[in-house]
Design an enzyme around this catalytic site. Sequence first.
Site, PDB file in Angstrom:
ATOM      1  N   LYS A 225       0.828  -1.212   0.000  1.00  0.00           N
ATOM      2  CA  LYS A 225       0.000   0.000   0.000  1.00  0.00           C
ATOM      3  C   LYS A 225       0.852   1.248   0.000  1.00  0.00           C
ATOM      4  CE  LYS A 225      -4.451  -1.523   1.673  1.00  0.00           C
ATOM      5  NZ  LYS A 225      -5.493  -1.411   2.699  1.00  0.00           N
TER       6      LYS A 225
ATOM      7  N   LYS B 183     -10.934  -4.615  -5.125  1.00  0.00           N
ATOM      8  CA  LYS B 183     -11.661  -3.560  -5.838  1.00  0.00           C
ATOM      9  C   LYS B 183     -10.763  -2.352  -6.110  1.00  0.00           C
ATOM     10  CE  LYS B 183     -12.395  -0.080  -3.183  1.00  0.00           C
ATOM     11  NZ  LYS B 183     -12.710   1.300  -3.251  1.00  0.00           N
TER      12      LYS B 183
ATOM     13  N   LYS C 186      -4.433 -10.922  -6.155  1.00  0.00           N
ATOM     14  CA  LYS C 186      -5.715 -11.206  -5.496  1.00  0.00           C
ATOM     15  C   LYS C 186      -6.806 -10.282  -6.054  1.00  0.00           C
ATOM     16  CE  LYS C 186      -5.870  -8.201  -1.492  1.00  0.00           C
ATOM     17  NZ  LYS C 186      -6.104  -7.917  -0.119  1.00  0.00           N
TER      18      LYS C 186
END
Length: 340
Positions: free
Chosen positions: A121, A206, A203
């Site tokens: 992230k 969204k 994976k």
Amino acid sequence: MSEDVLKKEKKPIIFSAIQPSGTITLGNYLGALKNWVSLQDSHDCIFAIADLHAITVRQEPAQFRRNIIEAYALLLACGIDTKKTLFFIQSHVHTHAELAWILNCYTQFGELSRMTQFKDKSQRHTDNVNVGLFAYPCLMAADILLYQADLVPVGADQKQHLELARDVAERFNGVYGNTFKLPDGYYPPVGARIMSLQDPTRKMSKSDENANSWVAVLDKPEDIMRKFKRAVTDSEAVVKYGENKLGVNNLMGIYSSVTGKSGEEIEREFEGKGYGDFKTAVAEAVIEELRPIRERYERFIADKAYLEEQYTKCAEIALKISARTLDKAMKKIGFIKGKH
Ligand code: TYM
């Protein structure tokens, strides 16, 4: 669920949570939510909408508010039943943020630096690598440890965070004596890692820019069909699990998770058939699984008063239960109990 149920019946305690990300995906559903629903009779379940976790990335206030309430309604539509289960919004129960602060002080910088989700992230959001993103696993540990949870049903991507929660709990117990139960992860046998339909090495998420790579629980049937028809497979045209068949493996996993069929049964069912038939069958199974959820969702989201009544009632009980653990931990550290 009343506060006393947890004391009297002594079923194993489950805690899990989901971020109100705006789009709850088939990955969330098969990796976590489907399990949550089925565990409600055999366990004392506590589930939360992890809104505090969600502000580790910037949220637009009006949209954030909608996302929280929609996630709450969607989980009820999936089958979370507040008669059996405590289901609340994390920020309504202030003990979570308080224990998270304490756990920050018992967690090493090096441990959090090794978290792959943080590394990922922080690379993707280089303009906002905030301290919350870094300390995120401590808040997650607080969520779990406050309820003395035995089991935490999550997808495989949360495994490292769960291990950290155990490590921190063990360290705290080592210093102050037994305070927190050490939780175990609970992963579904199939569906723990649903992959992107466009790039099956990643994976399903969204936050993927390509909207064809994920299916949302609330997607319309025609969109679900289109996304599965475009799913990446391989040139072999044989429906079976294989080392270099990541796309097919993923579709088989989804089909197996939804229908309960084993890998062998699926291979037999599609023997001699092409990927076109297979993809249509997977899409149809998913559409049928999600259809009643979509219908129930429309009813829940239209009744804001009912939603408020449920999350308020559950948060009150959650506060009482979690405050016992927080008080215990604070007393052991040496804090003076205030009058509040
Ligand atoms: P979140 O909101 O990213 O995801 C919610 C749940 O969905 C699972 N999941 C998947 N499972 C299989 N395949 C996928 N592609 C997939 N994508 C997501 C996740 O593993 C998760 O179980 N930090 C957590 C929320 C959280 C939490 C907690 C979980 C906050 N506090 C305490 C457990 C216990 C998160 O961001 O999940």
